[in-house]
Write a protein that holds these residues in place. Structure first.
Motif, PDB file in Angstrom:
ATOM      1  N   PRO A 211      -3.931  -0.838   3.696  1.00 23.15           N
ATOM      2  CA  PRO A 211      -2.971  -1.072   2.562  1.00 23.15           C
ATOM      3  C   PRO A 211      -3.277  -1.734   1.355  1.00 23.15           C
ATOM      4  O   PRO A 211      -4.033  -2.927   1.300  1.00 23.15           O
ATOM      5  N   HIS A 212      -3.102  -1.453   0.154  1.00 19.62           N
ATOM      6  CA  HIS A 212      -3.292  -2.184  -1.250  1.00 19.62           C
ATOM      7  C   HIS A 212      -2.919  -3.471  -0.970  1.00 19.62           C
ATOM      8  O   HIS A 212      -3.491  -4.314  -1.498  1.00 19.62           O
ATOM      9  N   HIS A 213      -1.708  -3.715  -0.397  1.00 25.01           N
ATOM     10  CA  HIS A 213      -0.923  -5.098  -0.359  1.00 25.01           C
ATOM     11  C   HIS A 213      -1.705  -5.841   0.372  1.00 25.01           C
ATOM     12  O   HIS A 213      -1.599  -7.265   0.422  1.00 25.01           O
ATOM     13  N   GLN A 220     -13.352  -5.743  -6.042  1.00 25.61           N
ATOM     14  CA  GLN A 220     -13.727  -4.409  -6.274  1.00 25.61           C
ATOM     15  C   GLN A 220     -13.561  -3.703  -4.945  1.00 25.61           C
ATOM     16  O   GLN A 220     -14.346  -3.621  -4.108  1.00 25.61           O
ATOM     17  N   ALA A 221     -12.492  -3.054  -4.870  1.00 25.78           N
ATOM     18  CA  ALA A 221     -12.155  -2.276  -3.647  1.00 25.78           C
ATOM     19  C   ALA A 221     -12.661  -0.766  -4.059  1.00 25.78           C
ATOM     20  O   ALA A 221     -12.087  -0.137  -4.904  1.00 25.78           O
ATOM     21  N   GLN A 222     -13.409  -0.196  -3.210  1.00 29.29           N
ATOM     22  CA  GLN A 222     -14.076   1.072  -3.435  1.00 29.29           C
ATOM     23  C   GLN A 222     -13.927   2.028  -2.319  1.00 29.29           C
ATOM     24  O   GLN A 222     -14.455   1.470  -1.155  1.00 29.29           O
ATOM     25  N   TRP A 223     -13.222   3.193  -2.511  1.00 27.26           N
ATOM     26  CA  TRP A 223     -13.190   4.122  -1.272  1.00 27.26           C
ATOM     27  C   TRP A 223     -14.415   5.063  -1.434  1.00 27.26           C
ATOM     28  O   TRP A 223     -14.621   5.618  -2.609  1.00 27.26           O
ATOM     29  N   GLY A 246     -10.714  -4.480  -9.334  1.00 31.34           N
ATOM     30  CA  GLY A 246     -10.041  -3.020  -9.522  1.00 31.34           C
ATOM     31  C   GLY A 246     -10.255  -1.981  -8.204  1.00 31.34           C
ATOM     32  O   GLY A 246     -10.581  -2.682  -7.117  1.00 31.34           O
ATOM     33  N   ARG A 247      -9.821  -0.937  -8.154  1.00 30.60           N
ATOM     34  CA  ARG A 247      -9.794  -0.037  -7.161  1.00 30.60           C
ATOM     35  C   ARG A 247     -10.819   1.385  -7.787  1.00 30.60           C
ATOM     36  O   ARG A 247     -10.523   1.492  -8.866  1.00 30.60           O
ATOM     37  N   ASP A 265      -5.726  -5.872 -10.785  1.00 31.28           N
ATOM     38  CA  ASP A 265      -5.549  -6.726  -9.650  1.00 31.28           C
ATOM     39  C   ASP A 265      -5.725  -5.447  -8.594  1.00 31.28           C
ATOM     40  O   ASP A 265      -4.980  -4.379  -8.531  1.00 31.28           O
ATOM     41  N   ALA A 266      -6.641  -5.522  -7.592  1.00 30.38           N
ATOM     42  CA  ALA A 266      -6.773  -4.484  -6.345  1.00 30.38           C
ATOM     43  C   ALA A 266      -5.620  -4.347  -5.651  1.00 30.38           C
ATOM     44  O   ALA A 266      -5.338  -3.124  -5.022  1.00 30.38           O
TER      45      ALA A 266
END
Length: 398
Positions: A211-213, A220-223, A246-247, A265-266
Motif C-alpha cells: 500500500p502507498h501509505h 522513487q517507487a516504481q511498479w 515519486g511513483r 511524496d511516494a
C-alpha cells in the motif's frame, strides 16, 4: 532442496546427466525416469535431475536461454527477478556509478548475474545454505560476483567496501503463502530501510501489492509490468533515484519500454479522476499504472473519465492512443442479470466468451458454466459498475 540431491547433481555424473536430458516433457517424464533407472542410475539422482529439468523449462520465461545452465528450487524460482527486469536494476547501479554492490538475500543469483554482466562487482549474500550453493553454481561464469553463505543483516558494510545495496526480502511464509505486510518480510522493511544510514544508495524489491501509505515519503517507487503482467515493485534511494521521489509505472513489452511517472511524496494519496457517463470507448489501464496510483494521469491524457469513482476503467467519447491502457470499442451495455445476459449471448450465437471484470464478486468460470453457451461466435464482456450499478459492457478490442 535435499542436500543429498544437490550433491548428486553437482557430481560429474549428475552434471553430465543434466546436460544430456532432452527438453522436459511432462508426458514423457515417467517413461524417461524408468528408462534411466533401468540403466542402473541412482534413483535419487534421476529424480533430482528430472526435477531440475522441469524447473529449467519453467524458468525459461524468466531467464531465457540462461535457464538451461542454471539450478533452481521451486520457491527460489517463484521469487527470482526476471532477467530483463534484473537488467533494468543493474542499469540503475551502473548509471549511478556503483562499484561494489551487496546483494542482500541474493536467492538464486538472478540480480547478481545482471549486475556482474555489466562489470559491477557484486557480493551476493544468502542465508540459506542450499540456496547459496545454487547461487554459486549459477554465478560461476561471472568473476565479478562472489557468493557468501551468511546472514545479510549481519554484514559489516563498511568493512566490505560496498557503496550500494540491493535487497529482495522473502515475502512468503514457510507454507508458501504470500506475505503482504512489509513488517512481515524477512528481513522486515524497516530494518532494510535503516541500512541507508550506512549506505545511501539502496534498492529494495517489494511486493506489487504494497500500500502507498507503507512507502517511505522520499523514495522513487516504481511498479514494473512485463507483457501486461505486474511483476514487481521497487524502491530506489540515493543516486539510484536520480528522478527524485515519486511513483512511476514502467511497462516492458519486448524491446519497448514506456514510463509514466508522478513526482512528489511516494506515500501521498493518489489523485482521483472524475467519473462520467459511458462513452464509445473503454480503456483498461495496465496493472502497473493502477498499482502506482496513476489512473488519473491516464484518464487526463485520454481526455476521459472513470466509469465509476472506485473502478479503474476509463471511458472516452473518441478513440485515443496510449501505451498505458488497452482500448476497447463499446458495442452495448445493460444492467447485469444472468437471464438477460444468457439470452443476449445466445441470440447472437456466442459460444466463446472472454470475461473481464472489476468491481464485482462474480467468478468468471462459474458464470461461464451458468451461461452454458454453445454458439459459433465469440465475444468479450466486461463486468463492472456504471455509476454504482452492476453492469455488463459488450466490447471489442481496438
Amino acid at each position: 532442496m535435499d542436500p543429498r540431491h544437490l550433491s548428486l547433481l553437482l557430481s560429474p555424473d549428475g552434471w553430465a546427466l543434466l546436460s544430456r536430458l532432452p527438453r522436459y516433457d511432462e508426458e514423457q517424464a515417467l517413461r524417461l525416469s524408468e528408462g534411466l533407472r533401468a540403466r542402473g542410475l541412482d534413483p535419487d539422482l534421476v529424480a533430482a535431475a528430472l526435477t531440475q529439468s522441469r524447473l529449467r523449462a519453467r524458468a525459461e520465461s524468466k531467464f531465457g536461454e540462461f535457464a538451461q545452465d542454471m539450478l533452481f528450487t521451486p520457491d527460489g524460482l517463484e521469487q527470482a527477478t526476471r532477467l530483463p527486469v534484473a537488467a533494468l536494476h543493474a542499469a540503475r547501479y551502473a548509471r549511478a556509478g556503483s562499484r561494489r554492490v551487496a546483494d542482500l538475500g541474493c536467492g538464486l543469483g538472478g540480480d547478481a548475474m545482471a549486475l556482474a554482466g555489466l562489470g559491477v562487482q557484486v557480493l551476493a549474500v544468502e542465508q540459506d545454505e542450499a540456496t547459496a550453493a545454487l547461487a554459486t553454481v549459477n554465478l560461476r561464469a561471472f568473476p565479478e560476483a562472489t557468493v557468501r553463505h551468511a546472514d545479510a543483516m549481519s554484514l559489516d558494510l563498511a568493512a566490505e567496501g560496498v557503496d550500494a545495496l540491493f535487497a529482495d526480502p522473502a515475502r512468503r511464509t514457510r507454507r508458501g503463502n504470500r506475505v503482504f505486510d512489509p513488517s512481515a518480510y524477512s528481513p522486515d522493511l524497516d530494518s532494510l530501510l535503516a541500512l541507508r544510514e550506512q549506505v545511501a544508495d539502496l534498492g529494495l524489491k517489494v511486493g506489487p501489492g504494497i500500500p502507498h501509505h507503507a512507502l517511505p515519503s522520499q523514495t522513487q517507487a516504481q511498479w514494473v509490468s512485463v507483457g501486461g503482467s505486474v511483476v514487481e515493485a521497487g524502491l530506489w534511494f540515493g543516486r539510484l533515484a536520480p528522478e527524485g521521489s515519486g511513483r512511476s509505472a514502467l511497462l516492458v513489452n519486448g524491446k519497448e519500454q514506456h514510463l509514466l511517472s508522478w513526482p512528489g511524496d511516494a506515500d501521498a494519496r493518489p489523485e482521483q479522476a472524475p467519473a462520467g457517463a459511458l462513452g464509445a470507448y473503454l480503456y483498461e489501464p495496465d496493472g502497473a499504472v493502477i498499482r502506482a496510483g496513476l489512473v488519473a494521469r491516464v484518464a487526463a491524457d485520454l481526455d476521459g473519465t472513470l466509469v465509476d469513482e472506485s473502478i479503474a476503467y476509463v471511458t472516452t467519447g473518441s478513440l485515443r492512443s496510449t501505451p498505458f491502457a488497452t482500448g476497447y470499442r463499446v458495442l452495448d451495455s445493460f444492467d447485469f442479470g444472468l437471464k438477460r445476459l444468457r439470452t443476449y449471448l445466445r441470440t447472437r450465437d456466442v459460444g466463446r466468451l472472454t470475461i473481464k471484470k472489476r468491481g464485482t464478486a462474480v467468478v468468471p468460470e462459474q458464470l461461464r458454466q451458468q451461461l452454458g453457451l454453445k454458439g459459433a461466435q465469440e465475444a468479450t464482456i466486461v463486468l463492472t459498475r456504471l455509476r454504482g450499478k452492476q453492469s455488463v459492457l459488450v466490447v471489442e478490442p481496438v
